[in-house]
Design a protein around this motif. Structure first.
Motif, PDB file in Angstrom:
ATOM      1  N   ALA A   1       0.822  -1.202   0.000  1.00 43.65           N
ATOM      2  CA  ALA A   1       0.000   0.000   0.000  1.00 43.65           C
ATOM      3  C   ALA A   1       0.861   1.259   0.000  1.00 43.65           C
ATOM      4  O   ALA A   1       2.051   1.227   0.300  1.00 43.65           O
ATOM      5  CB  ALA A   1      -0.912  -0.006   1.227  1.00 43.65           C
ATOM      6  N   GLU A   2       0.226   2.379  -0.335  1.00 42.36           N
ATOM      7  CA  GLU A   2       0.840   3.710  -0.341  1.00 42.36           C
ATOM      8  C   GLU A   2       2.163   3.738  -1.104  1.00 42.36           C
ATOM      9  O   GLU A   2       3.185   4.240  -0.607  1.00 42.36           O
ATOM     10  CB  GLU A   2       0.989   4.243   1.085  1.00 42.36           C
ATOM     11  CG  GLU A   2      -0.365   4.528   1.739  1.00 42.36           C
ATOM     12  CD  GLU A   2      -0.284   5.465   2.920  1.00 42.36           C
ATOM     13  OE1 GLU A   2       0.427   6.485   2.818  1.00 42.36           O
ATOM     14  OE2 GLU A   2      -0.937   5.166   3.942  1.00 42.36           O
ATOM     15  N   LEU A   3       2.130   3.182  -2.300  1.00 48.13           N
ATOM     16  CA  LEU A   3       3.253   3.256  -3.245  1.00 48.13           C
ATOM     17  C   LEU A   3       4.525   2.599  -2.717  1.00 48.13           C
ATOM     18  O   LEU A   3       5.630   2.999  -3.040  1.00 48.13           O
ATOM     19  CB  LEU A   3       3.534   4.708  -3.647  1.00 48.13           C
ATOM     20  CG  LEU A   3       4.127   4.884  -5.053  1.00 48.13           C
ATOM     21  CD1 LEU A   3       3.067   4.586  -6.113  1.00 48.13           C
ATOM     22  CD2 LEU A   3       4.685   6.276  -5.252  1.00 48.13           C
ATOM     23  N   GLY A   4       4.362   1.581  -1.860  1.00 47.91           N
ATOM     24  CA  GLY A   4       5.528   0.854  -1.375  1.00 47.91           C
ATOM     25  C   GLY A   4       5.843   1.061   0.085  1.00 47.91           C
ATOM     26  O   GLY A   4       6.750   0.437   0.620  1.00 47.91           O
ATOM     27  N   ALA A   5       5.096   1.925   0.769  1.00 44.02           N
ATOM     28  CA  ALA A   5       5.434   2.245   2.159  1.00 44.02           C
ATOM     29  C   ALA A   5       5.051   1.147   3.139  1.00 44.02           C
ATOM     30  O   ALA A   5       5.611   1.078   4.235  1.00 44.02           O
ATOM     31  CB  ALA A   5       4.755   3.551   2.565  1.00 44.02           C
ATOM     32  N   LEU A   6       4.100   0.286   2.750  1.00 41.41           N
ATOM     33  CA  LEU A   6       3.610  -0.744   3.666  1.00 41.41           C
ATOM     34  C   LEU A   6       3.436  -2.065   2.928  1.00 41.41           C
ATOM     35  O   LEU A   6       2.706  -2.144   1.938  1.00 41.41           O
ATOM     36  CB  LEU A   6       2.261  -0.320   4.271  1.00 41.41           C
ATOM     37  CG  LEU A   6       2.286   0.961   5.113  1.00 41.41           C
ATOM     38  CD1 LEU A   6       0.914   1.600   5.139  1.00 41.41           C
ATOM     39  CD2 LEU A   6       2.769   0.645   6.523  1.00 41.41           C
ATOM     40  N   LEU A   7       4.112  -3.101   3.396  1.00 43.46           N
ATOM     41  CA  LEU A   7       3.933  -4.457   2.880  1.00 43.46           C
ATOM     42  C   LEU A   7       3.071  -5.210   3.879  1.00 43.46           C
ATOM     43  O   LEU A   7       3.424  -5.313   5.063  1.00 43.46           O
ATOM     44  CB  LEU A   7       5.290  -5.150   2.708  1.00 43.46           C
ATOM     45  CG  LEU A   7       5.258  -6.660   2.449  1.00 43.46           C
ATOM     46  CD1 LEU A   7       4.538  -6.991   1.153  1.00 43.46           C
ATOM     47  CD2 LEU A   7       6.684  -7.227   2.438  1.00 43.46           C
ATOM     48  N   VAL A   8       1.940  -5.738   3.414  1.00 38.86           N
ATOM     49  CA  VAL A   8       1.015  -6.460   4.279  1.00 38.86           C
ATOM     50  C   VAL A   8       0.966  -7.915   3.824  1.00 38.86           C
ATOM     51  O   VAL A   8       0.571  -8.211   2.692  1.00 38.86           O
ATOM     52  CB  VAL A   8      -0.394  -5.842   4.249  1.00 38.86           C
ATOM     53  CG1 VAL A   8      -1.315  -6.560   5.237  1.00 38.86           C
ATOM     54  CG2 VAL A   8      -0.330  -4.353   4.566  1.00 38.86           C
ATOM     55  N   GLU A   9       1.384  -8.810   4.710  1.00 36.73           N
ATOM     56  CA  GLU A   9       1.454 -10.238   4.404  1.00 36.73           C
ATOM     57  C   GLU A   9       0.161 -10.912   4.859  1.00 36.73           C
ATOM     58  O   GLU A   9      -0.034 -11.186   6.033  1.00 36.73           O
ATOM     59  CB  GLU A   9       2.644 -10.870   5.125  1.00 36.73           C
ATOM     60  CG  GLU A   9       3.990 -10.284   4.718  1.00 36.73           C
ATOM     61  CD  GLU A   9       4.559 -10.969   3.491  1.00 36.73           C
ATOM     62  OE1 GLU A   9       3.787 -11.614   2.749  1.00 36.73           O
ATOM     63  OE2 GLU A   9       5.774 -10.877   3.283  1.00 36.73           O
ATOM     64  N   GLY A  10      -0.760 -11.143   3.922  1.00 38.07           N
ATOM     65  CA  GLY A  10      -2.043 -11.738   4.242  1.00 38.07           C
ATOM     66  C   GLY A  10      -3.151 -10.707   4.155  1.00 38.07           C
ATOM     67  O   GLY A  10      -2.903  -9.499   3.986  1.00 38.07           O
ATOM     68  N   THR A  11      -4.407 -11.166   4.285  1.00 38.93           N
ATOM     69  CA  THR A  11      -5.546 -10.262   4.132  1.00 38.93           C
ATOM     70  C   THR A  11      -6.525 -10.323   5.300  1.00 38.93           C
ATOM     71  O   THR A  11      -7.595  -9.728   5.230  1.00 38.93           O
ATOM     72  CB  THR A  11      -6.308 -10.594   2.826  1.00 38.93           C
ATOM     73  OG1 THR A  11      -6.736 -11.968   2.854  1.00 38.93           O
ATOM     74  CG2 THR A  11      -5.432 -10.364   1.610  1.00 38.93           C
ATOM     75  N   ASP A  12      -6.183 -11.033   6.373  1.00 38.83           N
ATOM     76  CA  ASP A  12      -7.078 -11.049   7.528  1.00 38.83           C
ATOM     77  C   ASP A  12      -6.622 -10.012   8.550  1.00 38.83           C
ATOM     78  O   ASP A  12      -5.541  -9.430   8.413  1.00 38.83           O
ATOM     79  CB  ASP A  12      -7.169 -12.456   8.144  1.00 38.83           C
ATOM     80  CG  ASP A  12      -5.843 -12.948   8.698  1.00 38.83           C
ATOM     81  OD1 ASP A  12      -5.116 -12.143   9.320  1.00 38.83           O
ATOM     82  OD2 ASP A  12      -5.518 -14.136   8.516  1.00 38.83           O
ATOM     83  N   PRO A  13      -7.447  -9.753   9.574  1.00 36.80           N
ATOM     84  CA  PRO A  13      -7.087  -8.703  10.544  1.00 36.80           C
ATOM     85  C   PRO A  13      -5.772  -8.947  11.268  1.00 36.80           C
ATOM     86  O   PRO A  13      -5.195  -8.018  11.829  1.00 36.80           O
ATOM     87  CB  PRO A  13      -8.269  -8.722  11.523  1.00 36.80           C
ATOM     88  CG  PRO A  13      -9.413  -9.274  10.729  1.00 36.80           C
ATOM     89  CD  PRO A  13      -8.804 -10.288   9.801  1.00 36.80           C
ATOM     90  N   ARG A  14      -5.275 -10.179  11.262  1.00 35.08           N
ATOM     91  CA  ARG A  14      -4.022 -10.493  11.949  1.00 35.08           C
ATOM     92  C   ARG A  14      -2.820 -10.476  11.007  1.00 35.08           C
ATOM     93  O   ARG A  14      -1.737 -10.934  11.374  1.00 35.08           O
ATOM     94  CB  ARG A  14      -4.134 -11.859  12.617  1.00 35.08           C
ATOM     95  CG  ARG A  14      -5.187 -11.935  13.723  1.00 35.08           C
ATOM     96  CD  ARG A  14      -5.473 -13.356  14.126  1.00 35.08           C
ATOM     97  NE  ARG A  14      -6.056 -14.110  13.006  1.00 35.08           N
ATOM     98  CZ  ARG A  14      -6.375 -15.391  13.048  1.00 35.08           C
ATOM     99  NH1 ARG A  14      -6.136 -16.096  14.137  1.00 35.08           N
ATOM    100  NH2 ARG A  14      -6.912 -15.989  11.993  1.00 35.08           N
ATOM    101  N   ALA A  15      -3.012  -9.969   9.811  1.00 30.03           N
ATOM    102  CA  ALA A  15      -1.934  -9.959   8.829  1.00 30.03           C
ATOM    103  C   ALA A  15      -0.728  -9.182   9.352  1.00 30.03           C
ATOM    104  O   ALA A  15      -0.864  -8.192  10.085  1.00 30.03           O
ATOM    105  CB  ALA A  15      -2.422  -9.336   7.525  1.00 30.03           C
ATOM    106  N   THR A  16       0.459  -9.636   8.952  1.00 28.03           N
ATOM    107  CA  THR A  16       1.701  -8.968   9.347  1.00 28.03           C
ATOM    108  C   THR A  16       1.915  -7.726   8.491  1.00 28.03           C
ATOM    109  O   THR A  16       1.862  -7.797   7.255  1.00 28.03           O
ATOM    110  CB  THR A  16       2.893  -9.920   9.173  1.00 28.03           C
ATOM    111  OG1 THR A  16       2.709 -11.065  10.007  1.00 28.03           O
ATOM    112  CG2 THR A  16       4.197  -9.231   9.538  1.00 28.03           C
ATOM    113  N   VAL A  17       2.139  -6.591   9.130  1.00 30.32           N
ATOM    114  CA  VAL A  17       2.394  -5.336   8.420  1.00 30.32           C
ATOM    115  C   VAL A  17       3.875  -4.991   8.573  1.00 30.32           C
ATOM    116  O   VAL A  17       4.378  -4.852   9.689  1.00 30.32           O
ATOM    117  CB  VAL A  17       1.518  -4.197   8.975  1.00 30.32           C
ATOM    118  CG1 VAL A  17       1.798  -2.897   8.217  1.00 30.32           C
ATOM    119  CG2 VAL A  17       0.044  -4.561   8.892  1.00 30.32           C
ATOM    120  N   VAL A  18       4.557  -4.868   7.436  1.00 27.96           N
ATOM    121  CA  VAL A  18       5.985  -4.560   7.440  1.00 27.96           C
ATOM    122  C   VAL A  18       6.189  -3.137   6.910  1.00 27.96           C
ATOM    123  O   VAL A  18       5.966  -2.884   5.729  1.00 27.96           O
ATOM    124  CB  VAL A  18       6.773  -5.556   6.569  1.00 27.96           C
ATOM    125  CG1 VAL A  18       8.271  -5.290   6.689  1.00 27.96           C
ATOM    126  CG2 VAL A  18       6.447  -6.996   6.954  1.00 27.96           C
TER     127      VAL A  18
END
Length: 282
Positions: free
Chosen positions: A73-90
């Motif tokens: 998301a946001e042009l590369g600022a946030l990598l989200v691994e998975g799509t559930d509420p517990r997904a890892t946000v990098v």
């Protein structure tokens, strides 16, 4: 193209047509080719990762519906691994190391106001989406030279920021007297789609030669630095000459924009057809 393991897909203007619809071509006419292309990827066992300028909140639901394994998301600022509420946000905040979020720091800096004043009549907030809660970037639109913006920011002591081009805005904006309108993100230096894609490849041990990207703008072309093939949709075929220097990456241009172009890209990458079951690459 070696067998494909993962496809990094831009969203607006690439995978989705006008109004953010998977079922509308660039002219707003009904089409199912984009949906069939997504199905073909899943049938082939290819991971789908969405890469967009959208916020995490707006992109997450799209990723879930399309069966994406991750999203950026946001042009590369946030990598989200998975799509559930517990997904890892990098976080992928580039050079930013300050307290709070990069968006808060940008707001305090006055950098957006500086750019809007310097490029009055040529740059504005990309409303209504610019008003959404954001974590790392400021969303703008218009037609400016990012290099000129970079020099302006550096002279103002704001060299930790840069203006990134995220491709054309295809909906009409008659109040802007410009030959074309493009979307821009004001971001910390080092934030970008290519950096986030590289991080995802490393985290999953994926061979870059077995990865491809599809998009419609300069931010997507830069992903060619880290994957084996980039397909640009809605651009002249001459764009295929824009291979990043010092690499053996392939750049392919498809003239159809939106879901029609995305389907053409998937067909070529899978070596089959997006209209039916493709030959698997894994």
């Amino acid at each position: 193209m070696r067998p494909l393991d993962v496809l990094y897909a831009d969203v607006d203007g690439t995978l989705l047509g006008p109004g953010g619809s998977l079922f509308a071509d660039a002219g707003g006419r009904p089409t199912g080719r984009g949906a069939r292309a997504v199905a073909a990827l899943h049938e082939a066992g290819v991971r789908l990762v969405l890469v967009s300028g959208r916020t995490r909140a707006r992109l997450g639901e799209v990723a879930r519906v399309l069966g994406a394994s991750a999203y950026v998301a946001e042009l590369g600022a946030l990598l989200v691994e998975g799509t559930d509420p517990r997904a890892t946000v990098v976080p992928c905040f580039g050079s930013y190391r300050g307290p709070g979020s990069p968006f808060e720091a940008i707001a305090r800096s006055g950098a957006a106001a500086l750019l809007l004043e310097r490029f009055r009549g040529r740059l504005e907030l990309h409303s209504p989406w610019s008003a959404e809660p954001r974590e790392a970037t400021v969303l703008l639109r218009g037609l400016v030279d990012p290099e000129e913006a970079k020099e302006l920011l550096e002279r103002a002591g704001l060299g930790w920021l840069e203006l990134r081009d995220n491709g054309p805005v295809r909906r009409p904006l008659p109040h802007l007297d410009l030959p074309e309108v493009r979307a821009y993100h004001l971001v910390p230096r080092g934030v970008g789609k290519a950096a986030a894609v590289r991080l995802h490849l490393e985290r999953h041990g994926i061979d870059p030669g077995r990865a491809a990207a599809v998009g419609d703008g300069p931010a997507d072309l830069e992903v060619g630095e880290v994957v084996g093939t980039v397909v640009l949709v809605g651009v002249p075929r001459e764009a295929a000459d824009a291979r990043p220097r010092g690499t053996d990456r392939r750049i392919v241009a498809v003239e159809e924009p939106g879901p029609e172009g995305f389907a053409r890209a998937v067909e070529a990458l899978l070596g089959g057809t997006a209209e039916g079951p493709p030959r698997t690459g894994r």
